[in-house]
Design an enzyme around this catalytic site. Structure first.
Site, PDB file in Angstrom:
ATOM      1  N   ASP A 101       7.631  19.366 -13.392  1.00  0.00           N
ATOM      2  CA  ASP A 101       7.118  20.679 -13.807  1.00  0.00           C
ATOM      3  C   ASP A 101       6.522  21.413 -12.603  1.00  0.00           C
ATOM      4  OD1 ASP A 101       4.808  19.221 -13.519  1.00  0.00           O
ATOM      5  OD2 ASP A 101       4.004  19.672 -15.512  1.00  0.00           O
ATOM      6  N   SER A 102       6.545  20.774 -11.440  1.00  0.00           N
ATOM      7  CA  SER A 102       6.231  21.477 -10.192  1.00  0.00           C
ATOM      8  C   SER A 102       7.200  22.645 -10.001  1.00  0.00           C
ATOM      9  CB  SER A 102       6.326  20.524  -8.997  1.00  0.00           C
ATOM     10  OG  SER A 102       7.538  19.788  -9.021  1.00  0.00           O
ATOM     11  N   ASP A 161      10.330  15.848 -16.682  1.00  0.00           N
ATOM     12  CA  ASP A 161       8.874  15.915 -16.775  1.00  0.00           C
ATOM     13  C   ASP A 161       8.525  16.802 -17.965  1.00  0.00           C
ATOM     14  OD1 ASP A 161       6.332  15.472 -15.857  1.00  0.00           O
ATOM     15  OD2 ASP A 161       6.479  16.819 -14.125  1.00  0.00           O
ATOM     16  N   LYS A 186       8.793  11.830 -18.430  1.00  0.00           N
ATOM     17  CA  LYS A 186       7.486  11.544 -17.823  1.00  0.00           C
ATOM     18  C   LYS A 186       6.413  12.358 -18.531  1.00  0.00           C
ATOM     19  CE  LYS A 186       6.113  13.168 -13.625  1.00  0.00           C
ATOM     20  NZ  LYS A 186       4.824  13.832 -13.930  1.00  0.00           N
ATOM     21  N   GLU A 201       2.049  13.039 -18.566  1.00  0.00           N
ATOM     22  CA  GLU A 201       0.773  12.848 -17.871  1.00  0.00           C
ATOM     23  C   GLU A 201      -0.289  12.426 -18.874  1.00  0.00           C
ATOM     24  OE1 GLU A 201      -0.416  16.350 -15.698  1.00  0.00           O
ATOM     25  OE2 GLU A 201       1.502  16.507 -14.665  1.00  0.00           O
ATOM     26  N   GLU A 227      -0.852   9.467  -8.668  1.00  0.00           N
ATOM     27  CA  GLU A 227      -0.935  10.626  -7.750  1.00  0.00           C
ATOM     28  C   GLU A 227      -2.346  10.780  -7.184  1.00  0.00           C
ATOM     29  OE1 GLU A 227       0.784  14.212  -9.314  1.00  0.00           O
ATOM     30  OE2 GLU A 227      -0.018  15.456  -7.692  1.00  0.00           O
TER      31      GLU A 227
END
Ligand code: KIV
Length: 253
Positions: free
Chosen positions: A34-35, A73, A102, A104, A171
């Site tokens: 999602d960057s 993501d 993925k 978070e 991270e």
């Protein structure tokens, strides 16, 4: 690879052309991060990325790669509210061609991870700095600096793996904590700003190619320097991860 002691090289990827170059360079895992909200869309955070945008970029990456594992993501707001909502989003990501998703979060996500893995969805967890929570964290800061915070992160990692996560990203944590997550998690851990002792490494591809404007983060190395093509820079990234020369001490917290 982790069992054989072969370090895993992972990069973010958002389109077919870079996916093909990464595949040819031997990148093992492509993360449709999602960057993309920041490096593709020019936003100041990842929060505005929609599921449809993630699915679009996932389809692009899948079309360009034939070898690497592709991970989608899950965007902010698509999996936090309920396991059922997460399942709907994840199933669309797999239908777009991703082989893993993925998410978070820590132990609070364990029930959702179990719900997903029981229904055939491979899940990668993400602990340490969680950019989708930057409003709560007060910015993009190194995490796990106190003994209590480090122990809590280990507990989160263990809970995620017990619930079914087959892989973890960690991270922006001190090197010793990155090593500890890898030692205690029992699954391959991919580090970004977490030191060299993880099973693998990931960077945002635009950072690795020196494209991102502004001062790079401490954990970033520009692999274009000394190379005259994107293909050779990507091959240098894979080689540096494999031989353990990246990340070096200068990239660690
Ligand atoms: O979105 C992303 O690019 C990521 C990586 C930084 C791990 O989550």
């Amino acid at each position: 690879m982790a069992r054989d002691g072969k370090r895993i090289a992972m990069l973010t990827c958002y389109d077919a052309s870079f996916a093909s170059l990464c595949d040819d360079a031997g990148v093992d895992i492509l993360l449709v991060g999602d960057s993309l909200g920041m490096v593709i869309q020019g936003q100041s955070s990842t929060l505005s990325v929609s599921l449809d945008e993630t699915l679009y970029h996932t389809r692009c990456v899948v079309a360009g790669s034939s070898r690497a594992l592709v991970i989608a993501d899950l965007p902010f707001g698509t999996y936090q509210a309920s396991a059922e909502a997460a399942y709907v989003a994840c199933s669309k990501a797999l239908q777009a061609g991703a082989q893993m998703v993925k998410l978070e979060g820590g132990a609070w996500l364990a029930d959702t991870v179990a719900f997903l893995t029981h229904r055939g969805i491979p899940v990668c967890g993400h602990v340490g700095l969680q950019p989708q929570s930057f409003n709560v964290l007060g910015g993009y800061r190194v995490q796990g600096k106190t003994a209590g915070a480090a122990d809590a992160m280990i507990a989160d990692a263990r809970a995620l793996v017990a619930a079914g996560c087959a892989m973890l990203i960690v991270e922006c944590v001190p090197r010793a904590l990155g090593a500890r997550v890898q030692r205690e998690a029992g699954v391959p851990v991919i580090g970004i700003g977490a030191g060299p002792d993880c099973a693998g490494q990931v960077l945002v591809i635009y950072d690795a190619l020196g494209i991102t404007p502004g001062k790079p983060a401490r954990f970033v190395r520009n692999f274009m320097s000394g190379h005259d093509s994107v293909a050779s820079a990507l091959a240098a990234y894979v080689a540096a991860v494999r031989e353990g020369s990246f990340p070096g001490p200068e990239h660690c917290f």
